[in-house]
Write an enzyme that holds these catalytic residues in place. Structure first.
Site, PDB file in Angstrom:
ATOM      1  N   LYS A  35       0.861  -1.282   0.046  1.00 40.09           N
ATOM      2  CA  LYS A  35       0.162   0.052   0.024  1.00 40.09           C
ATOM      3  C   LYS A  35       0.737   1.242   0.043  1.00 40.09           C
ATOM      4  CE  LYS A  35      -0.220  -0.500   4.935  1.00 40.09           C
ATOM      5  NZ  LYS A  35      -0.790  -1.285   6.163  1.00 40.09           N
ATOM      6  N   ARG A 130      -9.900  -0.229  15.014  1.00 45.70           N
ATOM      7  CA  ARG A 130     -10.099   0.626  13.760  1.00 45.70           C
ATOM      8  C   ARG A 130     -11.062  -0.291  12.918  1.00 45.70           C
ATOM      9  NH1 ARG A 130      -4.153   1.230  10.682  1.00 45.70           N
ATOM     10  NH2 ARG A 130      -5.079  -0.840   9.913  1.00 45.70           N
ATOM     11  N   TYR A 256      17.298  28.593  10.274  1.00 40.11           N
ATOM     12  CA  TYR A 256      16.189  29.381  10.809  1.00 40.11           C
ATOM     13  C   TYR A 256      16.136  29.089  12.350  1.00 40.11           C
ATOM     14  CZ  TYR A 256      14.575  29.470   6.001  1.00 40.11           C
ATOM     15  OH  TYR A 256      14.129  29.804   4.654  1.00 40.11           O
ATOM     16  N   MET A 304      13.465  23.806   3.678  1.00 43.87           N
ATOM     17  CA  MET A 304      12.874  23.338   2.384  1.00 43.87           C
ATOM     18  C   MET A 304      13.666  22.488   1.522  1.00 43.87           C
ATOM     19  SD  MET A 304       9.972  24.819  -0.272  1.00 43.87           S
ATOM     20  CE  MET A 304       8.894  25.229   1.163  1.00 43.87           C
TER      21      MET A 304
HETATM   22  C1  PLP Z   1      -0.124  -2.166   6.659  1.00 43.62           C
HETATM   23  C2  PLP Z   1      -0.760  -3.418   6.783  1.00 43.62           C
HETATM   24  C3  PLP Z   1       0.113  -4.678   7.250  1.00 43.62           C
HETATM   25  C4  PLP Z   1       1.590  -4.678   6.917  1.00 43.62           C
HETATM   26  O1  PLP Z   1       2.045  -4.128   8.156  1.00 43.62           O
HETATM   27  P1  PLP Z   1       3.787  -3.865   8.555  1.00 43.62           P
HETATM   28  O2  PLP Z   1       3.690  -3.430   9.956  1.00 43.62           O
HETATM   29  O3  PLP Z   1       4.160  -3.155   7.340  1.00 43.62           O
HETATM   30  O4  PLP Z   1       4.413  -5.196   8.234  1.00 43.62           O
HETATM   31  C5  PLP Z   1      -0.675  -6.008   7.390  1.00 43.62           C
HETATM   32  N1  PLP Z   1      -1.892  -5.858   7.468  1.00 43.62           N
HETATM   33  C6  PLP Z   1      -2.837  -4.879   7.279  1.00 43.62           C
HETATM   34  C7  PLP Z   1      -4.090  -4.923   7.427  1.00 43.62           C
HETATM   35  C8  PLP Z   1      -2.077  -3.462   7.139  1.00 43.62           C
HETATM   36  O5  PLP Z   1      -2.944  -2.513   7.187  1.00 43.62           O
END
Ligand code: PLP
Length: 359
Positions: A35, A130, A256, A304
Site C-alpha cells: 500500500k 479501527r 532558521y 525546505m
Molecule cells: C499495513 C498492513 C500490514 C503490514 O504491516 P507492516 O507493519 O508494514 O508489516 C498488514 N496488514 C494490514 C491490514 C495492514 O494494514
C-alpha cells in the site's frame, strides 16, 4: 552533475527480504503489503520485484486496478474494502479480493448480482479498534456471507490486525491472538493475522497467511531493533550532495531560528536536501548523516531545500561529495528515532522532486 536528491533502490533486496519471510514462516502463504505506493518505493516496481509473493495487499482501489492493468495476475486484496456497489462491481470485474469489515458491505453484497464471484476476507476486531467487526457482529456477518449464493462469493477468509505488535512483550498481542482463535476456531477457512512484527516475534500468529509490509523493504517494525538484526537488506538509500562548505565562528548560529549555536569555530556543510524532498523537518540536532563513510551531525533546523551538518575543522569533505541521509550504512530506523517518528513515515513521504534510481 545533478545536485538534486536521489533515492537509490536496491531492488535485488526485495527478493532477499521475501526469502527471509519464507524462511521465518515456511508454512504460510505470503501477502506482500504494498500500500501507499509500495511504502513510497513505487507500486509497480515493488510488485514486479515481489512477484514471487502469493498475493498483494493494497489500501486503495486505484492501486489494485493499476496492478491489474499492468498485468499482475496474483491475488490482490483491497485492505480497506469496497465503499459502495459500484466499487464492488469493479472489484469483481478485475478479480480483486475485498476485506469485509462493516455490515453495510454485507448488505451491498446481498443486494447485487456480480458477473463473477469474489473472495472476501472477513475482519474481526480483536483490539485494534479501527476496522473490523466486534465478535458478535463478526459471527453474524460470517453466517450471512456463508449463506450468500455462491454466484457472489467464492471463498471466505478470516483475518485480524495487531494493535501493538511493535512492542514485543505487550500482553495485548497474546490477548488478540487468543481472541482471534476463540471466534474463528470453528470456521473452516484460511486465516491471517501477522504483519511484519507478528511475523518476526510471534510464531503463533503466522497461520495460513502472513501479511508483511515494512520488513520487505528491509526495515524493522520495532523501535529498538534494526533490519540487519533480522538479516533484512534495506532497499532505499536516500542521498544528496554537499553544495557548500563554510567556516563559522564560535557563538554563530545556523539556520532558521538560530536553533543551533557553534561552541567553537567550525566548518558547516550545506547539503542539497530538505523537507521539500521528504527529509523530516523534525529531525533534531545531532541526527547523523553519512559522508565518505563517516557520520556527521545535523545542526540547525532542516530547511525546505537544504540542511546543514557540522564537519568540525578537521575533515576531508569537499563540495560535491555524496551525502547519505538514510539507507546503506545508516538505518532509516535510526533516523526515525531522531525525528520522533517511525521509519514507515519517512520512506512514504519522499516527495516527487526526488529522483528514483534502480540499482
Ligand atoms: C499495513 C498492513 C500490514 C503490514 O504491516 P507492516 O507493519 O508494514 O508489516 C498488514 N496488514 C494490514 C491490514 C495492514 O494494514
Amino acid at each position: 552533475m545533478t545536485r538534486s536528491a536521489v533515492a537509490t533502490l536496491d531492488v535485488g533486496a526485495f527478493q532477499h527480504n521475501l526469502k527471509q519471510v519464507r524462511k521465518l514462516a515456511p508454512n504460510s502463504k505470503i501477502m506482500a503489503v504494498i500500500k501507499a505506493n509500495g511504502y513510497g518505493h513505487g507500486l509497480l516496481r515493488v510488485a514486479r520485484n515481489l512477484a514471487d509473493a502469493d498475493a498483494f495487499g493494497v489500501a486503495k482501489i486505484e492501486e489494485a486496478i493499476y496492478l491489474r492493468e499492468a498485468g499482475m495476475t496474483q491475488r490482490i486484496l483491497l485492505l480497506q474494502g469496497f465503499a459502495d456497489r459500484q466499487e464492488l462491481k469493479t472489484l469483481a470485474q478485475w478479480r480483486i479480493d475485498s476485506v469485509i469489515h462493516h455490515m453495510q458491505q454485507v448488505e451491498i453484497l446481498e443486494g447485487v448480482a456480480l458477473t463473477n464471484p469474489i473472495d472476501v476476507w472477513a475482519k474481526l476486531d480483536t483490539g485494534m479498534h479501527r476496522l473490523g467487526f466486534d465478535p458478535v457482529e463478526f459471527n453474524r456477518a460470517w453466517d450471512r456471507l456463508r449463506a450468500m449464493s455462491t454466484s457472489n462469493i467464492a471463498n471466505c477468509f478470516a483475518m485480524s490486525h495487531f494493535a501493538n505488535a511493535d512492542r514485543r512483550n505487550d500482553p495485548v498481542n497474546r490477548k488478540q491472538i487468543d481472541m482471534f482463535h476463540e471466534y474463528t476456531q470453528d470456521l473452516v477457512c484460511e486465516k491471517s493475522m501477522a504483519n511484519s512484527a507478528g511475523l518476526l516475534a510471534m510464531q503463533e500468529s503466522h497461520m495460513d497467511w502472513v501479511r508483511p509490509g515494512v520488513m520487505l523493504y528491509g526495515i524493522s517494525p520495532f523501535a529498538d531493533t534494526w533490519g540487519d538484526q533480522f538479516e533484512l537488506l534495506p532497499v532505499m538509500t536516500l542521498a544528496s550532495q554537499v553544495i557548500a562548505i563554510k567556516t563559522i565562528g564560535k557563538g554563530d548560529t545556523v539556520g532558521y531560528g538560530g536553533h543551533w549555536q557553534a561552541e567553537r569555530d567550525t566548518q558547516i556543510a550545506v547539503v542539497g536536501i530538505g523537507y521539500g524532498d521528504g527529509y523530516p523537518r523534525h529531525a533534531e540536532n545531532g541526527t547523523p548523516v553519512l559522508i565518505g563513510g563517516l557520520r556527521y551531525p545535523l545542526v540547525g533546523r532542516v530547511s525546505m531545500d537544504s540542511l546543514c551538518v557540522n564537519l568540525g575543522m578537521d575533515h576531508d569533505v569537499m563540495v560535491g561529495d555524496k551525502v547519505i541521509l538514510w539507507g546503506d550504512g545508516l538505518p532509516v530506523e535510526e533516523i526515525a528515532g531522531h525525528a520522533h517518528t517511525i521509519p514507515y513515515e519517512l520512506v512514504c513521504r519522499v516527495t516527487s522532486r526526488v529522483r528514483f534510481v534502480e540499482q
